[in-house]
Design a protein around this motif. Structure first.
Motif, mmCIF file in Angstrom:
data_model
loop_
_atom_site.group_PDB
_atom_site.id
_atom_site.type_symbol
_atom_site.label_atom_id
_atom_site.label_comp_id
_atom_site.label_asym_id
_atom_site.label_seq_id
_atom_site.Cartn_x
_atom_site.Cartn_y
_atom_site.Cartn_z
ATOM 1 N N SER A 34 5.824 4.158 5.819
ATOM 2 C CA SER A 34 5.355 5.480 6.175
ATOM 3 C C SER A 34 6.569 6.295 6.592
ATOM 4 N N ASP A 35 6.647 7.517 6.125
ATOM 5 C CA ASP A 35 7.768 8.373 6.482
ATOM 6 C C ASP A 35 7.900 8.430 8.001
ATOM 7 N N ALA A 36 9.136 8.434 8.473
ATOM 8 C CA ALA A 36 9.408 8.427 9.914
ATOM 9 C C ALA A 36 8.773 9.604 10.640
ATOM 10 N N THR A 37 8.520 10.705 9.934
ATOM 11 C CA THR A 37 7.943 11.885 10.581
ATOM 12 C C THR A 37 6.425 11.814 10.727
ATOM 13 N N ARG A 38 5.787 10.863 10.129
ATOM 14 C CA ARG A 38 4.320 10.769 10.152
ATOM 15 C C ARG A 38 3.836 9.967 11.372
ATOM 16 N N VAL A 39 4.091 10.488 12.534
ATOM 17 C CA VAL A 39 3.792 9.788 13.785
ATOM 18 C C VAL A 39 2.298 9.495 13.927
ATOM 19 N N ASP A 40 1.444 10.434 13.579
ATOM 20 C CA ASP A 40 -0.004 10.197 13.662
ATOM 21 C C ASP A 40 -0.416 9.052 12.740
ATOM 22 N N ALA A 41 0.159 9.000 11.550
ATOM 23 C CA ALA A 41 -0.147 7.914 10.617
ATOM 24 C C ALA A 41 0.296 6.574 11.194
ATOM 25 N N HIS A 42 1.434 6.545 11.867
ATOM 26 C CA HIS A 42 1.916 5.301 12.461
ATOM 27 C C HIS A 42 0.924 4.786 13.499
ATOM 28 N N LEU A 54 12.671 -2.270 9.485
ATOM 29 C CA LEU A 54 13.252 -0.946 9.314
ATOM 30 C C LEU A 54 13.452 -0.763 7.822
ATOM 31 N N GLY A 55 12.957 0.338 7.261
ATOM 32 C CA GLY A 55 13.050 0.545 5.827
ATOM 33 C C GLY A 55 14.199 1.476 5.454
ATOM 34 N N PHE A 56 14.711 1.283 4.251
ATOM 35 C CA PHE A 56 15.783 2.101 3.736
ATOM 36 C C PHE A 56 15.428 2.535 2.326
ATOM 37 N N LYS A 57 15.890 3.697 1.934
ATOM 38 C CA LYS A 57 15.686 4.198 0.573
ATOM 39 C C LYS A 57 17.025 4.677 0.036
ATOM 40 N N TYR A 58 17.177 4.537 -1.266
ATOM 41 C CA TYR A 58 18.388 5.006 -1.929
ATOM 42 C C TYR A 58 17.966 5.921 -3.059
ATOM 43 N N PRO A 59 18.206 7.218 -2.938
ATOM 44 C CA PRO A 59 17.769 8.141 -3.994
ATOM 45 C C PRO A 59 18.562 7.949 -5.278
ATOM 46 N N GLU A 61 -1.197 1.239 13.301
ATOM 47 C CA GLU A 61 -1.136 0.288 14.405
ATOM 48 C C GLU A 61 -2.532 -0.014 14.955
ATOM 49 N N ARG A 62 -3.396 1.002 15.030
ATOM 50 C CA ARG A 62 -4.784 0.771 15.482
ATOM 51 C C ARG A 62 -5.513 -0.201 14.564
ATOM 52 N N LEU A 63 -5.131 -0.209 13.281
ATOM 53 C CA LEU A 63 -5.773 -1.114 12.319
ATOM 54 C C LEU A 63 -5.165 -2.512 12.331
ATOM 55 N N GLY A 64 -4.109 -2.710 13.121
ATOM 56 C CA GLY A 64 -3.503 -4.030 13.232
ATOM 57 C C GLY A 64 -2.186 -4.199 12.506
ATOM 58 N N PHE A 65 -1.709 -3.164 11.846
ATOM 59 C CA PHE A 65 -0.386 -3.235 11.216
ATOM 60 C C PHE A 65 0.671 -3.240 12.313
ATOM 61 N N GLN A 66 1.760 -3.951 12.071
ATOM 62 C CA GLN A 66 2.846 -4.050 13.035
ATOM 63 C C GLN A 66 4.122 -3.471 12.433
ATOM 64 N N ALA A 67 4.823 -2.680 13.222
ATOM 65 C CA ALA A 67 6.094 -2.103 12.795
ATOM 66 C C ALA A 67 7.184 -3.156 13.024
ATOM 67 N N VAL A 83 0.860 -1.186 0.000
ATOM 68 C CA VAL A 83 0.000 0.000 0.000
ATOM 69 C C VAL A 83 0.893 1.230 0.000
ATOM 70 N N GLU A 84 0.593 2.173 -0.869
ATOM 71 C CA GLU A 84 1.333 3.426 -0.929
ATOM 72 C C GLU A 84 0.371 4.582 -1.143
ATOM 73 N N ALA A 85 0.859 5.776 -0.834
ATOM 74 C CA ALA A 85 0.172 7.028 -1.153
ATOM 75 C C ALA A 85 -1.271 7.061 -0.651
ATOM 76 N N VAL A 86 -1.461 6.709 0.599
ATOM 77 C CA VAL A 86 -2.794 6.814 1.213
ATOM 78 C C VAL A 86 -3.031 8.279 1.536
ATOM 79 N N ARG A 87 -4.081 8.828 0.991
ATOM 80 C CA ARG A 87 -4.404 10.235 1.237
ATOM 81 C C ARG A 87 -5.910 10.390 1.381
ATOM 82 N N VAL A 88 -6.296 11.284 2.297
ATOM 83 C CA VAL A 88 -7.701 11.609 2.546
ATOM 84 C C VAL A 88 -7.853 13.118 2.453
#
Length: 150
Positions: free
Chosen positions: A123-131, A144-149, A135-141, A85-90
């Motif tokens: 989810s970007d590390a800064t999106r604490v509310d999204a995290h 650890l993700g890495f990106k290479y530009p 988690e409330r929906l049952g996703f588990q952290a 899942v990517e780019a979830v926006r409301v």
């Protein structure tokens, strides 16, 4: 949410989707709603790929949410297919009323129906509310993700 429709995005939805992508501090830095050409090219690729589900939530004829669900066949996990899942926006006017939950439930149900063994997202590390939301929906952290530009 009976007045809500989930459907495959069309080219006509691109301006609304891009506006949603740009409507947060991170998106405002990386999206360009004034130049839709690169988004139209990307949409053409997504639309012809059978493993992509670019989806919009529509209420009263207006796009109020979106997400991209990608099916990823693989060899690991005994040849399991996973979904990403990517780019979830409301839309701002819809936030806090359960639309995000409905979008993720749609993704979970669709991934299950497609035979996926796992649904994952980043989810970007800064999106604490999204995290907290995920988690409330049952996703588990669990990773650890890495990106290479490039």
């Amino acid at each position: 949410m009976s007045d809500l429709e989930f459907r495959r995005a069309t080219a006509d939805d691109i301006p609304a989707i891009v506006a949603l992508l740009a409507d947060d501090p991170l998106g405002a830095q990386r999206e360009s709603p004034g130049d839709l050409a690169p988004y139209r090219a990307a949409f053409t690729e997504l639309d012809r790929d059978p493993n992509q589900r670019l989806t919009v939530a529509v209420r009263d004829g207006r796009v109020v949410g979106t997400l991209q669900l990608t099916l990823i066949p693989g060899l690991s996990r005994r040849g399991a297919t996973r979904a990403l899942v990517e780019a979830v926006r409301v839309h701002p006017e819809e936030r806090g009323h359960g639309l995000g939950t409905e979008l993720l439930r749609w993704a979970i149900d669709t991934a299950r129906a497609e035979g996926c063994a796992l649904l994952q997202l980043t989810s970007d590390a800064t999106r604490v509310d999204a995290h907290r939301f995920y988690e409330r929906l049952g996703f588990q952290a669990t990773h650890l993700g890495f990106k290479y530009p490039l």
